[in-house]
Motif scaffolding. Structure first.
Motif, PDB file in Angstrom:
ATOM      1  N   THR A 194       0.619  -1.264   0.060  1.00 26.62           N
ATOM      2  CA  THR A 194       0.016  -0.245  -0.072  1.00 26.62           C
ATOM      3  C   THR A 194       0.787   1.218   0.085  1.00 26.62           C
ATOM      4  O   THR A 194       0.672   2.155  -0.783  1.00 26.62           O
ATOM      5  CB  THR A 194      -0.923   0.000   1.286  1.00 26.62           C
ATOM      6  OG1 THR A 194      -1.687  -1.278   1.165  1.00 26.62           O
ATOM      7  CG2 THR A 194      -2.076   1.155   0.995  1.00 26.62           C
ATOM      8  N   TYR A 195       1.892   1.185   0.822  1.00 21.93           N
ATOM      9  CA  TYR A 195       2.771   2.472   0.885  1.00 21.93           C
ATOM     10  C   TYR A 195       3.353   2.617  -0.433  1.00 21.93           C
ATOM     11  O   TYR A 195       3.536   4.020  -0.778  1.00 21.93           O
ATOM     12  CB  TYR A 195       3.872   2.353   2.011  1.00 21.93           C
ATOM     13  CG  TYR A 195       4.412   3.667   2.375  1.00 21.93           C
ATOM     14  CD1 TYR A 195       4.152   4.602   3.122  1.00 21.93           C
ATOM     15  CD2 TYR A 195       5.690   3.877   1.617  1.00 21.93           C
ATOM     16  CE1 TYR A 195       4.628   5.848   3.056  1.00 21.93           C
ATOM     17  CE2 TYR A 195       6.467   5.027   2.042  1.00 21.93           C
ATOM     18  CZ  TYR A 195       5.965   6.117   2.567  1.00 21.93           C
ATOM     19  OH  TYR A 195       6.648   7.303   2.761  1.00 21.93           O
ATOM     20  N   GLU A 196       3.790   1.629  -1.057  1.00 21.22           N
ATOM     21  CA  GLU A 196       4.551   1.934  -2.208  1.00 21.22           C
ATOM     22  C   GLU A 196       3.594   2.041  -3.095  1.00 21.22           C
ATOM     23  O   GLU A 196       4.027   3.189  -4.046  1.00 21.22           O
ATOM     24  CB  GLU A 196       5.243   0.537  -2.494  1.00 21.22           C
ATOM     25  CG  GLU A 196       6.447   0.307  -1.409  1.00 21.22           C
ATOM     26  CD  GLU A 196       7.656   1.327  -1.559  1.00 21.22           C
ATOM     27  OE1 GLU A 196       8.074   1.955  -2.455  1.00 21.22           O
ATOM     28  OE2 GLU A 196       8.109   1.490  -0.392  1.00 21.22           O
TER      29      GLU A 196
ATOM     30  N   ARG B 144       0.730  10.504  -2.221  1.00 25.33           N
ATOM     31  CA  ARG B 144       1.301  11.594  -1.504  1.00 25.33           C
ATOM     32  C   ARG B 144       2.047  12.784  -2.119  1.00 25.33           C
ATOM     33  O   ARG B 144       1.706  13.821  -1.502  1.00 25.33           O
ATOM     34  CB  ARG B 144       2.488  10.843  -0.722  1.00 25.33           C
ATOM     35  CG  ARG B 144       1.694   9.569   0.342  1.00 25.33           C
ATOM     36  CD  ARG B 144       3.149   9.036   1.149  1.00 25.33           C
ATOM     37  NE  ARG B 144       3.983   8.343   0.562  1.00 25.33           N
ATOM     38  CZ  ARG B 144       3.664   7.088   0.112  1.00 25.33           C
ATOM     39  NH1 ARG B 144       2.825   6.616   0.297  1.00 25.33           N
ATOM     40  NH2 ARG B 144       4.795   6.523  -0.768  1.00 25.33           N
ATOM     41  N   GLU B 145       2.361  12.401  -3.256  1.00 25.06           N
ATOM     42  CA  GLU B 145       2.952  13.547  -4.127  1.00 25.06           C
ATOM     43  C   GLU B 145       1.903  14.523  -4.519  1.00 25.06           C
ATOM     44  O   GLU B 145       2.251  15.816  -4.550  1.00 25.06           O
ATOM     45  CB  GLU B 145       3.395  13.062  -5.525  1.00 25.06           C
ATOM     46  CG  GLU B 145       4.916  12.292  -5.044  1.00 25.06           C
ATOM     47  CD  GLU B 145       5.279  11.723  -6.393  1.00 25.06           C
ATOM     48  OE1 GLU B 145       5.166  12.126  -7.678  1.00 25.06           O
ATOM     49  OE2 GLU B 145       6.146  10.625  -6.389  1.00 25.06           O
TER      50      GLU B 145
ATOM     51  N   TRP C 294      -5.800  10.596   1.650  1.00 28.32           N
ATOM     52  CA  TRP C 294      -6.431   9.572   1.686  1.00 28.32           C
ATOM     53  C   TRP C 294      -5.689   8.646   2.726  1.00 28.32           C
ATOM     54  O   TRP C 294      -4.302   8.563   2.802  1.00 28.32           O
ATOM     55  CB  TRP C 294      -6.141   8.786   0.364  1.00 28.32           C
ATOM     56  CG  TRP C 294      -6.665   9.575  -0.842  1.00 28.32           C
ATOM     57  CD1 TRP C 294      -7.476  10.373  -0.722  1.00 28.32           C
ATOM     58  CD2 TRP C 294      -6.895   8.956  -2.068  1.00 28.32           C
ATOM     59  NE1 TRP C 294      -7.947  10.783  -1.995  1.00 28.32           N
ATOM     60  CE2 TRP C 294      -7.696   9.797  -2.910  1.00 28.32           C
ATOM     61  CE3 TRP C 294      -6.434   7.741  -2.746  1.00 28.32           C
ATOM     62  CZ2 TRP C 294      -8.087   9.651  -4.238  1.00 28.32           C
ATOM     63  CZ3 TRP C 294      -6.707   7.701  -4.114  1.00 28.32           C
ATOM     64  CH2 TRP C 294      -7.452   8.706  -4.800  1.00 28.32           C
ATOM     65  N   PRO C 295      -6.460   7.955   3.993  1.00 32.06           N
ATOM     66  CA  PRO C 295      -5.960   7.369   4.691  1.00 32.06           C
ATOM     67  C   PRO C 295      -4.627   6.299   4.524  1.00 32.06           C
ATOM     68  O   PRO C 295      -3.883   6.004   5.196  1.00 32.06           O
ATOM     69  CB  PRO C 295      -7.138   6.938   5.539  1.00 32.06           C
ATOM     70  CG  PRO C 295      -8.150   7.577   5.315  1.00 32.06           C
ATOM     71  CD  PRO C 295      -7.901   8.260   3.857  1.00 32.06           C
ATOM     72  N   ALA C 296      -5.115   5.601   3.275  1.00 35.49           N
ATOM     73  CA  ALA C 296      -4.164   4.423   3.006  1.00 35.49           C
ATOM     74  C   ALA C 296      -2.801   4.974   2.609  1.00 35.49           C
ATOM     75  O   ALA C 296      -1.851   4.265   2.762  1.00 35.49           O
ATOM     76  CB  ALA C 296      -4.828   3.726   1.960  1.00 35.49           C
ATOM     77  N   ALA C 297      -2.830   6.140   2.181  1.00 28.96           N
ATOM     78  CA  ALA C 297      -1.415   6.690   1.635  1.00 28.96           C
ATOM     79  C   ALA C 297      -0.356   6.796   2.827  1.00 28.96           C
ATOM     80  O   ALA C 297       0.863   6.484   2.316  1.00 28.96           O
ATOM     81  CB  ALA C 297      -1.551   8.066   1.087  1.00 28.96           C
ATOM     82  N   ASN C 298      -0.785   6.869   3.978  1.00 32.95           N
ATOM     83  CA  ASN C 298       0.280   7.104   4.969  1.00 32.95           C
ATOM     84  C   ASN C 298      -0.144   6.091   6.355  1.00 32.95           C
ATOM     85  O   ASN C 298       0.501   6.012   7.178  1.00 32.95           O
ATOM     86  CB  ASN C 298       0.440   8.441   5.586  1.00 32.95           C
ATOM     87  CG  ASN C 298       0.910   9.198   4.546  1.00 32.95           C
ATOM     88  OD1 ASN C 298       2.096   9.327   4.224  1.00 32.95           O
ATOM     89  ND2 ASN C 298       0.075  10.200   4.146  1.00 32.95           N
TER      90      ASN C 298
ATOM     91  N   GLN D 179      -2.974   0.699  11.408  1.00 31.28           N
ATOM     92  CA  GLN D 179      -3.998   1.264  10.848  1.00 31.28           C
ATOM     93  C   GLN D 179      -4.255   0.114   9.761  1.00 31.28           C
ATOM     94  O   GLN D 179      -5.328  -0.350   9.459  1.00 31.28           O
ATOM     95  CB  GLN D 179      -3.723   2.445   9.991  1.00 31.28           C
ATOM     96  CG  GLN D 179      -3.664   3.522  10.983  1.00 31.28           C
ATOM     97  CD  GLN D 179      -3.149   4.766  10.315  1.00 31.28           C
ATOM     98  OE1 GLN D 179      -2.049   5.039   9.627  1.00 31.28           O
ATOM     99  NE2 GLN D 179      -4.069   5.893  10.398  1.00 31.28           N
ATOM    100  N   ILE D 180      -3.036  -0.890   9.097  1.00 32.89           N
ATOM    101  CA  ILE D 180      -3.271  -1.869   8.154  1.00 32.89           C
ATOM    102  C   ILE D 180      -3.860  -2.927   9.120  1.00 32.89           C
ATOM    103  O   ILE D 180      -4.960  -3.449   8.592  1.00 32.89           O
ATOM    104  CB  ILE D 180      -1.923  -2.201   7.678  1.00 32.89           C
ATOM    105  CG1 ILE D 180      -1.387  -1.033   6.790  1.00 32.89           C
ATOM    106  CG2 ILE D 180      -1.924  -3.517   6.914  1.00 32.89           C
ATOM    107  CD1 ILE D 180      -2.012  -0.826   5.605  1.00 32.89           C
TER     108      ILE D 180
END
Length: 177
Positions: free
Chosen positions: A20-22, A28-29, A34-38, A43-44
């Protein structure tokens, strides 16, 4: 090459955080909130416990994930199932894994297991290719809004996965009104 579709468990949390992070680096850029972005590991784990998180494994390695929300995120707008946190690891993108996982969830989970006529998801107009990608897959915008958080126009999209049931539900709702 073997492929396996399955529901994720807590033991998958570290790999899902990595995938998810990758995958969400562009999010993010673009500074989308979006909560999943960080999402961190806790949280996962919470996502796995509170929702139905599905994965596609290729040769025993998780390459893609998507979540069927079990919270009331869009219940004020629609009773249709809502999917979120869709990600394909960047090293595995372009191999059709995202398409395969999303198709499997739409059919095996949303249509067959949940018995729903359609599915929803949300995306930002600001993202350069997500909205057109979902539209090519048969999703249509049923509501657009700006939450005022800097993400700009957002779209709640719907895809009909069982046309006969969708028509029946619409007829019943029209008759009730």
């Amino acid at each position: 090459m073997s492929e396996l579709f399955r529901q994720a468990g807590i033991q998958d949390a570290e790999r899902l955080r990595e995938v998810t992070y990758e995958a969400y680096s562009l999010i993010r850029e673009l500074e989308l909130k979006w909560p999943a972005a960080n999402a961190d590991l806790d949280q996962i784990r919470d996502n796995i416990i509170q929702n139905e998180c599905y994965v596609l494994e290729a040769d025993g390695v998780i390459v893609a994930t998507i979540t069927l929300s079990k919270t009331d995120e869009v219940k004020a707008i629609t009773d249709l199932p809502f999917i979120k946190w869709f990600a394909v690891h960047p090293s595995e993108q372009g191999k059709g894994y995202g398409d395969k996982l999303l198709t499997w969830v739409e059919n095996a989970i949303i249509r067959d297991k949940e018995g729903a006529s359609a599915v929803t998801l949300g995306t930002a107009e600001k993202h350069p290719w997500l909205l057109p990608m979902y539209q090519r897959r048969g999703y249509e915008s049923i509501r657009s809004f700006d939450s005022g958080n800097g993400d700009g126009p957002m779209h709640l999209l719907r895809k009909i996965v069982n046309p006969e049931l969708f028509e029946q539900v619409n007829e019943e709702q029209a008759a009730a009104n």
